[in-house]
Design a protein around this motif. Structure first.
Motif, PDB file in Angstrom:
ATOM      1  N   SER A  38     -37.182  30.670 -27.345  1.00  0.00           N
ATOM      2  CA  SER A  38     -36.295  30.253 -25.757  1.00  0.00           C
ATOM      3  C   SER A  38     -36.734  32.030 -25.608  1.00  0.00           C
ATOM      4  N   THR A  39     -36.200  32.624 -23.922  1.00  0.00           N
ATOM      5  CA  THR A  39     -35.933  34.152 -24.328  1.00  0.00           C
ATOM      6  C   THR A  39     -34.850  34.331 -24.653  1.00  0.00           C
ATOM      7  N   ASP A  40     -34.286  34.118 -24.451  1.00  0.00           N
ATOM      8  CA  ASP A  40     -32.326  33.471 -24.619  1.00  0.00           C
ATOM      9  C   ASP A  40     -32.332  33.998 -26.829  1.00  0.00           C
ATOM     10  N   LEU A  41     -33.428  33.699 -27.056  1.00  0.00           N
ATOM     11  CA  LEU A  41     -33.308  34.047 -28.579  1.00  0.00           C
ATOM     12  C   LEU A  41     -34.587  35.573 -28.673  1.00  0.00           C
ATOM     13  N   LEU A  42     -35.122  35.564 -27.939  1.00  0.00           N
ATOM     14  CA  LEU A  42     -36.046  37.229 -28.422  1.00  0.00           C
ATOM     15  C   LEU A  42     -34.988  37.453 -28.154  1.00  0.00           C
ATOM     16  N   SER A  43     -34.366  37.878 -26.800  1.00  0.00           N
ATOM     17  CA  SER A  43     -33.747  38.855 -26.350  1.00  0.00           C
ATOM     18  C   SER A  43     -32.564  38.999 -27.703  1.00  0.00           C
ATOM     19  N   PHE A  44     -32.073  38.037 -27.839  1.00  0.00           N
ATOM     20  CA  PHE A  44     -30.730  37.690 -29.602  1.00  0.00           C
ATOM     21  C   PHE A  44     -31.669  38.991 -30.723  1.00  0.00           C
ATOM     22  N   LEU A  45     -32.578  38.762 -30.876  1.00  0.00           N
ATOM     23  CA  LEU A  45     -33.153  39.124 -31.811  1.00  0.00           C
ATOM     24  C   LEU A  45     -33.530  40.828 -31.797  1.00  0.00           C
ATOM     25  N   LEU A  46     -34.403  40.680 -30.586  1.00  0.00           N
ATOM     26  CA  LEU A  46     -34.209  42.174 -30.517  1.00  0.00           C
ATOM     27  C   LEU A  46     -33.324  42.977 -31.309  1.00  0.00           C
ATOM     28  N   VAL A  47     -32.193  42.284 -29.745  1.00  0.00           N
ATOM     29  CA  VAL A  47     -30.462  42.955 -30.181  1.00  0.00           C
ATOM     30  C   VAL A  47     -30.357  43.600 -31.535  1.00  0.00           C
ATOM     31  N   MET A  48     -30.400  42.534 -32.518  1.00  0.00           N
ATOM     32  CA  MET A  48     -30.096  42.332 -33.323  1.00  0.00           C
ATOM     33  C   MET A  48     -30.395  43.097 -34.168  1.00  0.00           C
ATOM     34  N   LEU A  49     -31.508  43.677 -33.496  1.00  0.00           N
ATOM     35  CA  LEU A  49     -32.966  44.509 -34.609  1.00  0.00           C
ATOM     36  C   LEU A  49     -32.874  45.845 -34.117  1.00  0.00           C
ATOM     37  N   ALA A  50     -31.955  46.281 -32.926  1.00  0.00           N
ATOM     38  CA  ALA A  50     -31.497  47.310 -32.786  1.00  0.00           C
ATOM     39  C   ALA A  50     -31.513  48.787 -33.537  1.00  0.00           C
ATOM     40  N   GLY A  51     -30.038  48.275 -34.096  1.00  0.00           N
ATOM     41  CA  GLY A  51     -29.222  48.694 -34.762  1.00  0.00           C
ATOM     42  C   GLY A  51     -30.624  49.093 -36.429  1.00  0.00           C
ATOM     43  N   PRO A  52     -30.455  48.549 -36.895  1.00  0.00           N
ATOM     44  CA  PRO A  52     -31.297  48.552 -37.704  1.00  0.00           C
ATOM     45  C   PRO A  52     -32.649  49.685 -37.286  1.00  0.00           C
ATOM     46  N   LEU A  53     -33.026  49.190 -37.227  1.00  0.00           N
ATOM     47  CA  LEU A  53     -34.576  50.168 -36.668  1.00  0.00           C
ATOM     48  C   LEU A  53     -33.722  51.699 -35.997  1.00  0.00           C
ATOM     49  N   THR A  54     -32.718  51.593 -35.620  1.00  0.00           N
ATOM     50  CA  THR A  54     -32.755  52.729 -35.329  1.00  0.00           C
ATOM     51  C   THR A  54     -31.290  53.830 -36.989  1.00  0.00           C
ATOM     52  N   VAL A  55     -31.383  52.953 -37.789  1.00  0.00           N
ATOM     53  CA  VAL A  55     -30.953  53.286 -39.409  1.00  0.00           C
ATOM     54  C   VAL A  55     -31.954  54.158 -39.777  1.00  0.00           C
ATOM     55  N   LEU A  56     -33.521  53.427 -39.593  1.00  0.00           N
ATOM     56  CA  LEU A  56     -34.728  53.398 -40.200  1.00  0.00           C
ATOM     57  C   LEU A  56     -34.690  54.892 -39.663  1.00  0.00           C
ATOM     58  N   LEU A  57     -35.084  54.666 -38.479  1.00  0.00           N
ATOM     59  CA  LEU A  57     -35.706  55.720 -37.996  1.00  0.00           C
ATOM     60  C   LEU A  57     -34.686  57.303 -37.752  1.00  0.00           C
ATOM     61  N   ILE A  58     -33.369  57.250 -38.333  1.00  0.00           N
ATOM     62  CA  ILE A  58     -32.635  57.966 -38.649  1.00  0.00           C
ATOM     63  C   ILE A  58     -33.006  58.536 -40.036  1.00  0.00           C
ATOM     64  N   SER A  59     -33.625  57.269 -40.805  1.00  0.00           N
ATOM     65  CA  SER A  59     -33.670  57.534 -42.629  1.00  0.00           C
ATOM     66  C   SER A  59     -34.692  58.775 -42.850  1.00  0.00           C
TER      67      SER A  59
END
Length: 271
Positions: free
Chosen positions: A209-230
């Motif tokens: 579902s779209t809700d599942l995709l949205s959930f995973l993208l929200v979960m990924l936002a934090g680690p992706l930001t950390v990788l960008l800062i690193s």
């Protein structure tokens, strides 16, 4: 009823994106470990950043790949607590391995211990992430394939830790990160090949579902930001402007001030 399971609902897009995230995490981890050897006074900080980078890279790889996971005849949902727990596990176990080789060197016994602990931890992260899945069915696993995925995880972790303390040049690190990406992504898809789902009820919706995709993208936002800062920290570190080939043959013991060559140089300066 056994459902048809797919790991490529969106085609090769999730596979490629997951692989790139695994490479990014491995590459940043290698560069951070290199700096920890060059700058022993800041070793703890660089090793911690390396562990976070590798851990976030592995976790991000896993859940980007899971965006392509679908069960025909069922909706897939994730438990947020277990999903976040799998991220903590990934960073923690990588930190154990990185700090072991960063402070105690890459002797065969130490490397085997660190690689085994880290590899088993990565496998635990994977299956904790899988335990977060909720669907209208029961998830089962093929035991031999699960064991193979764990073996791959241990081998990949051991190779990554060896590379972290043995490979120093930028181009060699990039090559090693590409290989590590293959190993880590391979471990994930081997583990997913062990999955089977027995449906206890059927829904008319046969895709994520779209809700599942949205959930995973929200979960990924934090680690992706950390990788960008690193990545920004590594890219703008002064060592990036230096010629690292000049110290490729220097052992970690020498860099840490404990090797015989270092003692000779110190003795020379004291005369």
């Amino acid at each position: 009823m056994t459902a048809t399971v797919s790991n490529f609902y969106y085609g090769a897009v999730t596979l490629i994106a997951a692989y790139l995230m695994a490479c990014l995490g491995a590459g940043l981890g290698l560069r951070c470990t290199t700096r920890s050897l060059r700058r022993p006074q800041r070793r703890t900080g660089w090793l911690a950043l390396g562990a976070v980078s590798i851990g976030c890279g592995i976790w991000t790889m896993h859940f980007i790949a899971m965006i392509g996971f679908s069960v025909q005849g069922a909706l897939v949902h994730y438990d947020m607590t277990k999903t976040l727990l799998s991220l903590v596990v990934a960073i923690a176990v990588v930190a154990v391995g990185v700090f072991l080789v960063g402070y105690r060197g890459a002797s065969p016994l130490n490397l085997a211990t660190a690689g085994t602990v880290t590899g088993l931890g990565v496998a635990v992260m994977h299956y904790v992430g899988m335990a977060a899945i909720h669907t209208n069915g029961t998830i089962g696993y093929d035991a031999p394939t699960v064991i193979l995925s764990v073996v791959i995880a241990v081998a990949a972790a051991t190779a990554a830790l060896w590379a972290a303390v043995s490979i120093h040049t930028l181009w060699a690190s990039l090559g090693a990160s590409l290989v590590m990406g293959v190993a880590v992504t391979g471990m994930h898809y081997t583990g997913m090949a062990a999955v089977s789902v027995h449906l206890t009820g059927v829904t008319e919706t046969a895709q994520s579902s779209t809700d599942l995709l949205s959930f995973l993208l929200v979960m990924l936002a934090g680690p992706l930001t950390v990788l960008l800062i690193s990545a920004v920290i590594v890219m703008f570190d002064p060592d990036m402007m230096l010629n690292e080939d000049s110290w490729d043959g220097t052992s970690p013991a020498v860099l840490q001030g404990t090797g015989p060559d270092n003692r000779v140089r110190q003795a020379s300066r004291s005369v």
